[in-house]
Enzyme design. Structure first.
Site, PDB file in Angstrom:
ATOM      1  N   HIS A  19      -1.314  -4.071  -4.528  1.00 22.17           N
ATOM      2  CA  HIS A  19      -1.395  -3.725  -3.110  1.00 22.17           C
ATOM      3  C   HIS A  19      -0.113  -2.978  -2.721  1.00 22.17           C
ATOM      4  O   HIS A  19       0.979  -3.336  -3.171  1.00 22.17           O
ATOM      5  CB  HIS A  19      -1.557  -4.994  -2.278  1.00 22.17           C
ATOM      6  CG  HIS A  19      -1.753  -4.756  -0.829  1.00 22.17           C
ATOM      7  ND1 HIS A  19      -0.698  -4.455   0.017  1.00 22.17           N
ATOM      8  CD2 HIS A  19      -2.861  -4.754  -0.052  1.00 22.17           C
ATOM      9  CE1 HIS A  19      -1.153  -4.291   1.239  1.00 22.17           C
ATOM     10  NE2 HIS A  19      -2.464  -4.474   1.231  1.00 22.17           N
ATOM     11  N   ASP A  21       1.967  -2.929  -0.225  1.00 22.41           N
ATOM     12  CA  ASP A  21       3.086  -3.738   0.264  1.00 22.41           C
ATOM     13  C   ASP A  21       3.682  -4.596  -0.841  1.00 22.41           C
ATOM     14  O   ASP A  21       4.901  -4.819  -0.885  1.00 22.41           O
ATOM     15  CB  ASP A  21       2.637  -4.633   1.424  1.00 22.41           C
ATOM     16  CG  ASP A  21       2.216  -3.827   2.651  1.00 22.41           C
ATOM     17  OD1 ASP A  21       2.794  -2.751   2.875  1.00 22.41           O
ATOM     18  OD2 ASP A  21       1.297  -4.274   3.359  1.00 22.41           O
ATOM     19  N   LYS A  22       2.835  -5.072  -1.751  1.00 17.80           N
ATOM     20  CA  LYS A  22       3.339  -5.895  -2.849  1.00 17.80           C
ATOM     21  C   LYS A  22       4.092  -5.060  -3.882  1.00 17.80           C
ATOM     22  O   LYS A  22       5.043  -5.549  -4.507  1.00 17.80           O
ATOM     23  CB  LYS A  22       2.188  -6.655  -3.510  1.00 17.80           C
ATOM     24  CG  LYS A  22       1.819  -7.921  -2.767  1.00 17.80           C
ATOM     25  CD  LYS A  22       2.918  -8.938  -2.843  1.00 17.80           C
ATOM     26  CE  LYS A  22       2.993  -9.767  -1.588  1.00 17.80           C
ATOM     27  NZ  LYS A  22       4.311 -10.354  -1.361  1.00 17.80           N
ATOM     28  N   GLU A  47      15.073  -2.604   1.015  1.00 19.01           N
ATOM     29  CA  GLU A  47      13.728  -2.283   1.485  1.00 19.01           C
ATOM     30  C   GLU A  47      13.144  -1.166   0.626  1.00 19.01           C
ATOM     31  O   GLU A  47      13.870  -0.291   0.160  1.00 19.01           O
ATOM     32  CB  GLU A  47      13.755  -1.823   2.946  1.00 19.01           C
ATOM     33  CG  GLU A  47      14.549  -2.717   3.878  1.00 19.01           C
ATOM     34  CD  GLU A  47      13.922  -4.072   4.075  1.00 19.01           C
ATOM     35  OE1 GLU A  47      12.707  -4.213   3.809  1.00 19.01           O
ATOM     36  OE2 GLU A  47      14.636  -4.990   4.499  1.00 19.01           O
ATOM     37  N   GLU A  60      21.184  -2.237   2.254  1.00 25.13           N
ATOM     38  CA  GLU A  60      22.599  -2.528   2.086  1.00 25.13           C
ATOM     39  C   GLU A  60      22.799  -3.425   0.871  1.00 25.13           C
ATOM     40  O   GLU A  60      22.200  -4.494   0.795  1.00 25.13           O
ATOM     41  CB  GLU A  60      23.146  -3.252   3.328  1.00 25.13           C
ATOM     42  CG  GLU A  60      22.954  -2.490   4.633  1.00 25.13           C
ATOM     43  CD  GLU A  60      21.547  -2.621   5.179  1.00 25.13           C
ATOM     44  OE1 GLU A  60      20.954  -1.581   5.530  1.00 25.13           O
ATOM     45  OE2 GLU A  60      21.037  -3.745   5.238  1.00 25.13           O
ATOM     46  N   LYS A 174      -7.655  -7.366  -2.783  1.00 21.15           N
ATOM     47  CA  LYS A 174      -7.441  -8.443  -1.811  1.00 21.15           C
ATOM     48  C   LYS A 174      -8.485  -9.520  -2.049  1.00 21.15           C
ATOM     49  O   LYS A 174      -9.603  -9.222  -2.469  1.00 21.15           O
ATOM     50  CB  LYS A 174      -7.603  -7.934  -0.375  1.00 21.15           C
ATOM     51  CG  LYS A 174      -6.533  -6.997   0.126  1.00 21.15           C
ATOM     52  CD  LYS A 174      -6.799  -6.666   1.596  1.00 21.15           C
ATOM     53  CE  LYS A 174      -5.700  -5.819   2.187  1.00 21.15           C
ATOM     54  NZ  LYS A 174      -5.919  -5.579   3.645  1.00 21.15           N
ATOM     55  N   PHE A 238     -14.705   1.365  -3.457  1.00 20.25           N
ATOM     56  CA  PHE A 238     -13.261   1.226  -3.279  1.00 20.25           C
ATOM     57  C   PHE A 238     -12.589   1.811  -4.519  1.00 20.25           C
ATOM     58  O   PHE A 238     -12.225   1.104  -5.441  1.00 20.25           O
ATOM     59  CB  PHE A 238     -12.891  -0.238  -3.075  1.00 20.25           C
ATOM     60  CG  PHE A 238     -11.419  -0.515  -2.851  1.00 20.25           C
ATOM     61  CD1 PHE A 238     -10.524   0.486  -2.515  1.00 20.25           C
ATOM     62  CD2 PHE A 238     -10.930  -1.814  -2.963  1.00 20.25           C
ATOM     63  CE1 PHE A 238      -9.179   0.221  -2.309  1.00 20.25           C
ATOM     64  CE2 PHE A 238      -9.591  -2.098  -2.761  1.00 20.25           C
ATOM     65  CZ  PHE A 238      -8.711  -1.083  -2.439  1.00 20.25           C
ATOM     66  N   ASP A 246      -2.933   3.892   1.021  1.00 16.59           N
ATOM     67  CA  ASP A 246      -2.274   3.287   2.188  1.00 16.59           C
ATOM     68  C   ASP A 246      -0.798   3.120   1.851  1.00 16.59           C
ATOM     69  O   ASP A 246      -0.450   2.616   0.786  1.00 16.59           O
ATOM     70  CB  ASP A 246      -2.916   1.929   2.492  1.00 16.59           C
ATOM     71  CG  ASP A 246      -2.440   1.326   3.800  1.00 16.59           C
ATOM     72  OD1 ASP A 246      -1.787   2.038   4.576  1.00 16.59           O
ATOM     73  OD2 ASP A 246      -2.725   0.138   4.040  1.00 16.59           O
ATOM     74  N   ALA A 247       0.073   3.543   2.756  1.00 18.58           N
ATOM     75  CA  ALA A 247       1.510   3.374   2.523  1.00 18.58           C
ATOM     76  C   ALA A 247       1.870   1.897   2.493  1.00 18.58           C
ATOM     77  O   ALA A 247       1.202   1.060   3.102  1.00 18.58           O
ATOM     78  CB  ALA A 247       2.312   4.087   3.609  1.00 18.58           C
ATOM     79  N   ARG A 252       5.809  -7.055   4.528  1.00 14.57           N
ATOM     80  CA  ARG A 252       4.701  -7.055   5.493  1.00 14.57           C
ATOM     81  C   ARG A 252       3.651  -8.114   5.204  1.00 14.57           C
ATOM     82  O   ARG A 252       2.681  -8.222   5.940  1.00 14.57           O
ATOM     83  CB  ARG A 252       4.017  -5.672   5.522  1.00 14.57           C
ATOM     84  CG  ARG A 252       4.799  -4.646   6.267  1.00 14.57           C
ATOM     85  CD  ARG A 252       3.930  -3.546   6.822  1.00 14.57           C
ATOM     86  NE  ARG A 252       3.263  -2.773   5.807  1.00 14.57           N
ATOM     87  CZ  ARG A 252       2.815  -1.524   6.006  1.00 14.57           C
ATOM     88  NH1 ARG A 252       2.982  -0.939   7.176  1.00 14.57           N
ATOM     89  NH2 ARG A 252       2.207  -0.876   5.040  1.00 14.57           N
ATOM     90  N   LYS A 253       3.816  -8.904   4.155  1.00 13.51           N
ATOM     91  CA  LYS A 253       2.804  -9.891   3.802  1.00 13.51           C
ATOM     92  C   LYS A 253       3.389 -11.301   3.860  1.00 13.51           C
ATOM     93  O   LYS A 253       3.281 -12.091   2.922  1.00 13.51           O
ATOM     94  CB  LYS A 253       2.222  -9.571   2.419  1.00 13.51           C
ATOM     95  CG  LYS A 253       1.352  -8.325   2.422  1.00 13.51           C
ATOM     96  CD  LYS A 253       0.082  -8.528   3.215  1.00 13.51           C
ATOM     97  CE  LYS A 253      -0.770  -7.286   3.329  1.00 13.51           C
ATOM     98  NZ  LYS A 253      -0.252  -6.333   4.339  1.00 13.51           N
ATOM     99  N   LYS A 273      15.896  -9.736  -0.491  1.00 13.14           N
ATOM    100  CA  LYS A 273      17.064 -10.391   0.103  1.00 13.14           C
ATOM    101  C   LYS A 273      17.719 -11.336  -0.893  1.00 13.14           C
ATOM    102  O   LYS A 273      17.034 -12.102  -1.578  1.00 13.14           O
ATOM    103  CB  LYS A 273      16.656 -11.176   1.345  1.00 13.14           C
ATOM    104  CG  LYS A 273      16.044 -10.317   2.452  1.00 13.14           C
ATOM    105  CD  LYS A 273      15.564 -11.169   3.613  1.00 13.14           C
ATOM    106  CE  LYS A 273      14.935 -10.289   4.693  1.00 13.14           C
ATOM    107  NZ  LYS A 273      14.424 -11.093   5.830  1.00 13.14           N
ATOM    108  N   LYS A 277      20.822 -14.828   2.659  1.00 15.70           N
ATOM    109  CA  LYS A 277      19.931 -14.651   3.798  1.00 15.70           C
ATOM    110  C   LYS A 277      19.058 -15.896   3.929  1.00 15.70           C
ATOM    111  O   LYS A 277      18.167 -16.140   3.113  1.00 15.70           O
ATOM    112  CB  LYS A 277      19.038 -13.416   3.618  1.00 15.70           C
ATOM    113  CG  LYS A 277      19.697 -12.088   3.958  1.00 15.70           C
ATOM    114  CD  LYS A 277      20.706 -11.652   2.935  1.00 15.70           C
ATOM    115  CE  LYS A 277      21.192 -10.234   3.196  1.00 15.70           C
ATOM    116  NZ  LYS A 277      22.278  -9.865   2.269  1.00 15.70           N
ATOM    117  N   ASP A 279      16.733 -16.518   5.851  1.00 17.38           N
ATOM    118  CA  ASP A 279      15.309 -16.211   5.939  1.00 17.38           C
ATOM    119  C   ASP A 279      14.601 -16.605   4.654  1.00 17.38           C
ATOM    120  O   ASP A 279      13.472 -17.094   4.676  1.00 17.38           O
ATOM    121  CB  ASP A 279      15.090 -14.700   6.157  1.00 17.38           C
ATOM    122  CG  ASP A 279      15.162 -14.306   7.608  1.00 17.38           C
ATOM    123  OD1 ASP A 279      15.062 -15.184   8.473  1.00 17.38           O
ATOM    124  OD2 ASP A 279      15.324 -13.109   7.876  1.00 17.38           O
TER     125      ASP A 279
END
Length: 395
Positions: A19, A21-22, A47, A60, A174, A238, A246-247, A252-253, A273, A277, A279
């Site tokens: 995918h 994003d992955k 990123e 960074e 998916k 598909f 798709d970019a 995002r997941k 990260k 961090k 998060d």
């Protein structure tokens, strides 16, 4: 989960390593791993963006020896390992354009995160925010059933693709699994959705093969029924997929990465990260604590929220909710966590305890697809606090 009826259907989704994003999460985490291998004190916020035959990394990074790190080679290896190795995918490891805009970490951030006067537990949190950890005895992994089954389907599909067992599969896919719960417990699967990128072949063939595949993977759970519905590529063909279709962007997941929508989420992504961090690291540690609480029998379900201020080591708050399933009051369990005697939520302490700066036998790259939780390879999945919890709770 506390707001759901005892009898309800809950649905969770997973996405494959192919995918868009992955792809980004995997590249970003491979760079985290490479930095930590060079310098355990690396500060990384990486990123990634992908689209048609294009990859960009930005962010960074402060890392001793970073100038010798070939981030382009890392990205190409990740993309190739996923399976984007054909030019007709219009996103290929050998042909994509690569750009990077990586630079050092802001000194304004670093001053609050770097260790204090020789006492590493004074290391401040890398950002403000709140993080959540969750565990449930619904599955052997102590995870909610819908996300476990969704991840299982896609990881097994990826294996089938890479081993050539289903030779027309492409990397992007998916899965979505809906589970009927009765009296709050998983009872059966009501529906399964798979959208799988393929070569241009008969849709009937794809449906036949993938329904058989689903049954093979999920039959051992005992959750399939004659009434279970199967939706395979519901829109039809598909073929165009991946970063050409798709970019993609890192982070995002976040629901796919955690508990599939069960429980709460603090909003921060994990991949790209380093563990300073919170998060990432405090979400891992909160899962570690929640899982041990459930494994110890203190509750059937447990959700932990922890909050930090940037540059401050001690959490601002720790909140425990057992959602009516605890054998001790939530306040009593919370007091056990706040005592620091079993779990120490200060960033440097939890990083050291879980070995998050020096991965041994695991990597952040491995966590980037098919969920950060439920995989026994990761140190935050250990259940080594059961005896201490029993003693603290007088069980």
């Amino acid at each position: 989960m506390s707001r759901l009826n005892a009898n309800h259907i809950f649905t969770s989704e997973s996405v494959s390593e192919g995918h868009p994003d992955k792809v980004c999460d995997l590249i970003s985490d491979a760079i985290v791993d490479a930095c930590l291998a060079k310098d355990a004190n690396s500060r990384v916020a990486c990123e990634t963006l992908v689209t048609t035959d294009f990859v960009m990394t930005a962010g960074e990074i402060t890392c001793q020896g970073f100038e010798s790190l070939d981030t382009e080679a890392i990205a190409r290896k990740v993309v190739r390992d996923i399976g984007y190795d054909r030019k007709d995918y219009l996103f290929c490891a050998d042909t994509f354009e690569y750009q990077t805009r990586l630079h050092g970490q802001s000194p304004d951030i670093a001053q609050g995160v770097n260790e204090g006067t020789g006492i590493d537990t004074d290391q401040g949190a890398g950002d403000q925010g709140m993080m959540f950890g969750y565990a449930s005895n619904a599955t052997p992994e102590l995870m909610p059933a819908p996300i476990v089954y969704s991840h299982r389907l896609l990881s097994r599909l990826a294996e089938a693709r890479k081993e050539g067992k289903i030779d027309y599969l492409r990397p992007d896919s998916k899965a979505q699994v809906s589970v009927m719960h009765k009296d709050g417990r998983p009872d059966h699967i009501t529906s399964v959705v798979i959208s799988q990128q393929t070569d241009d072949i008969s849709t009937d063939q794809i449906k036949q093969d993938l329904i058989a595949f689903i049954k093979d993977v999920l039959e051992p759970t005992g959750m399939l029924r004659a009434t279970t519905d199967y939706y395979i590529n519901p829109t039809g063909k598909f073929v165009i997929g991946g970063p050409h279709g798709d970019a993609g962007v890192t982070g995002r997941k976040i629901i796919v990465d955690t508990y599939g929508g069960v429980g709460c989420h603090g909003g921060g992504a994990f991949s790209g990260k380093d563990p300073s961090k919170v998060d990432r690291s405090a979400a891992y540690y909160s899962r570690y604590a929640a899982k041990n609480i459930v494994a110890a029998g203190l509750a059937e379900r447990c959700e932990i929220q922890v909050a930090y201020a940037i540059g401050v080591s001690k959490p601002l708050s720790i909140n425990v909710q057992t959602l009516g399933t605890g054998v001790r009051d939530d306040a009593e369990i919370q007091a056990i966590l706040e005592s620091d005697e079993i779990f120490d939520f200060r960033p440097a302490a939890l990083i050291r305890e879980l070995g998050l700066c020096t991965p041994n036998g695991w990597s952040y790259h491995q966590s980037a697809a098919y969920g950060h939780f439920g995989d026994e390879r990761f140190p935050w999945e250990r259940t080594d606090k059961i005896e201490a919890l029993h003693k603290a709770a007088n069980l």
